[in-house]
Scaffold this motif. Structure first.
Motif, short mmCIF file in Angstrom:
data_model
loop_
_atom_site.label_atom_id
_atom_site.label_comp_id
_atom_site.label_asym_id
_atom_site.label_seq_id
_atom_site.Cartn_x
_atom_site.Cartn_y
_atom_site.Cartn_z
N UNK A 1 92.78 86.64 72.85
CA UNK A 1 92.32 85.56 73.72
C UNK A 1 91.27 84.74 72.99
N UNK A 2 91.29 83.43 73.28
CA UNK A 2 90.34 82.52 72.64
C UNK A 2 89.82 81.54 73.69
N UNK A 3 88.50 81.29 73.74
CA UNK A 3 87.97 80.36 74.75
C UNK A 3 88.37 78.92 74.45
N UNK A 4 88.74 78.20 75.50
CA UNK A 4 89.11 76.79 75.39
C UNK A 4 88.14 75.98 76.25
N UNK A 5 87.32 75.16 75.59
CA UNK A 5 86.24 74.45 76.27
C UNK A 5 86.79 73.25 77.06
N UNK A 6 86.25 73.08 78.28
CA UNK A 6 86.61 71.96 79.15
C UNK A 6 85.35 71.26 79.64
N UNK A 7 85.51 70.03 80.07
CA UNK A 7 84.40 69.25 80.64
C UNK A 7 83.20 69.22 79.71
N UNK A 8 83.47 68.96 78.44
CA UNK A 8 82.37 68.86 77.50
C UNK A 8 81.64 70.17 77.26
N UNK A 9 82.31 71.27 77.46
CA UNK A 9 81.69 72.57 77.23
C UNK A 9 81.02 73.17 78.45
N UNK A 10 81.09 72.46 79.60
CA UNK A 10 80.44 72.99 80.81
C UNK A 10 81.21 74.17 81.41
N UNK A 11 82.50 74.25 81.15
CA UNK A 11 83.29 75.40 81.59
C UNK A 11 84.39 75.64 80.57
N UNK A 12 84.99 76.82 80.65
CA UNK A 12 86.03 77.16 79.68
C UNK A 12 87.06 78.07 80.33
N UNK A 13 88.26 78.06 79.75
CA UNK A 13 89.34 78.96 80.15
C UNK A 13 89.81 79.69 78.90
N UNK A 14 90.60 80.72 79.09
CA UNK A 14 91.12 81.49 77.96
C UNK A 14 92.56 81.10 77.66
N UNK A 15 92.84 80.94 76.37
CA UNK A 15 94.21 80.72 75.92
C UNK A 15 94.60 81.90 75.03
N UNK A 16 95.89 82.17 74.97
CA UNK A 16 96.38 83.29 74.16
C UNK A 16 96.75 82.79 72.76
N UNK A 17 96.42 83.59 71.75
CA UNK A 17 96.74 83.26 70.37
C UNK A 17 97.56 84.40 69.77
N UNK A 18 98.49 84.06 68.90
CA UNK A 18 99.36 85.05 68.27
C UNK A 18 99.83 84.50 66.93
N UNK A 19 100.26 85.36 66.02
CA UNK A 19 100.72 84.87 64.71
C UNK A 19 102.06 84.15 64.82
N UNK A 20 102.30 83.28 63.88
CA UNK A 20 103.59 82.59 63.78
C UNK A 20 104.51 83.45 62.92
N UNK A 21 105.58 83.94 63.52
CA UNK A 21 106.49 84.85 62.84
C UNK A 21 107.89 84.22 62.78
N UNK A 22 108.42 84.13 61.59
CA UNK A 22 109.77 83.62 61.40
C UNK A 22 110.69 84.78 60.99
N UNK A 23 111.85 84.87 61.63
CA UNK A 23 112.80 85.96 61.35
C UNK A 23 114.19 85.38 61.09
#
Length: 330
Positions: free
Chosen positions: A236-258
């Motif tokens: 999880x990584x914080x995603x800043x909103x409203x100029x940094x006054x609040x934040x939500x979490x976004x999911x991060x994962x590696x880019x995998x090619x198969x």
């Protein structure tokens, strides 16, 4: 002058003689006050002592939480494997050097249905198996008497074999659960770039941002190596909103090619395995009957040899699996 003062002096003495009860009360009150003050001092000391103990406990708890939040490293001896140089490859793009490449060779197991009264025997020597098949019928002495069984070759279904290539990017990450904001896509790309540009969160200079509003996902490419590893330490990584006054979490994962290569279908054969049919059910349990069969076909006098594997089914149906016989002709 002296005589007039005497009555006054006598009166004063008389008044002083009546004053002790009042002084005793005051003395008792003062004594009680001192006791209360002493108790207050002791209580304050006790309270301070409790505060110090609480502060020490909070400090220890904070250290424990900090240690738990760190990555746990487990020491384990990694097995060594001999390597050899095979070939040189020219890479037009230096970025590919940063990627992690994995290659898996996959050969699917071929199922074989073993019916009631049948057995599979795999010998170490292929010639033994082939001679037993050529002879055909064999007489085995079971507990209920002699039984004729037939040795047959194995007919297997079609199998598949392929190489699975996996490439894990060293410069790109996937971002999912991106908030759906009422802003143009270009603005959202700028917000994503700004959010992952900050070194405080392990980010770095962004080379490119691909954003898809429909799936609420993005692919972010960084300019420098090492940034991806820092960000992917957490899912999880914080995603800043409203100029940094609040934040939500976004999911991060590696880019995998198969992708698959060298896909190949083949007919499986097993020249070291024979199928025994016609084994009559006996009173003895399945394991005892299997031991009798194994002993019989291990004896050279019966045309047998060393058995690598045996499976016998008395009164049900089982499924055996055949896989590639590496290092031997199968």
């Amino acid at each position: 002058m002296a005589s007039p003062e005497s009555p006054a002096g006598v009166a004063k003495v008389a008044m002083d003689s009546e004053s002790p009860p009042c002084s005793l009360k005051d003395w008792a009150s003062a004594k009680n006050l001192k006791v209360v003050e002493q108790q207050n001092i002791e209580l304050k000391r006790e309270i301070q002592k409790l505060k110090d103990n609480l502060a020490a406990m909070n400090s220890n708890l904070a250290e424990m939480n900090s240690e738990r939040s760190q990555v746990i490293q487990i020491k384990k001896e990694v097995s060594k494997k001999k390597m050899k140089f095979t070939k040189m490859e020219n890479t037009d793009n230096n970025d590919t050097v940063l990627n992690t490449h994995c290659l898996c060779c996959v050969a699917a197991k071929i199922p074989f249905r073993l019916k009631q009264g049948e057995a599979l025997l795999t010998f170490e020597d292929e010639d033994v198996a082939q001679k037993l098949i050529e002879k055909g019928t064999h007489t085995v002495n079971l507990d209920n008497g002699k039984t004729d069984v037939k040795a047959k070759p194995i007919t297997l279904e079609t199998g598949v074999k392929f190489e699975l290539h996996v490439n894990i990017s060293g410069k790109k990450i996937n971002v999912s659960e991106v908030p759906d904001l009422p802003v143009p896509d270009e603005w959202m790309r700028d917000k994503l770039e700004l959010n992952f540009y900050k070194s405080k969160g392990g980010g770095g200079e962004v080379e490119n941002v691909e954003y898809d509003r429909t799936s609420r996902t993005a692919v972010i490419t960084f300019l420098r190596p090492g940034v991806v590893d820092n960000i992917l330490r957490h899912t999880k990584h914080p995603f800043q909103l409203d100029g940094g006054r609040r934040s939500v979490s976004v999911s991060v994962s590696p880019v995998i090619e198969k992708h698959l290569e060298k896909f190949q279908a083949y007919f499986g054969i097993s020249t070291r395995t024979i199928l025994l049919t016609g084994i009559q059910e006996v009173v003895e349990d399945e394991e005892s009957t299997q031991d009798i069969i194994e002993i019989h076909f291990q004896k050279p006098s019966n045309g047998g040899g060393e058995i690598e594997n045996i499976t016998y089914v008395s009164n049900q149906t089982k499924q055996a699996c055949f896989e590639e016989d590496v290092g031997k002709v199968a």
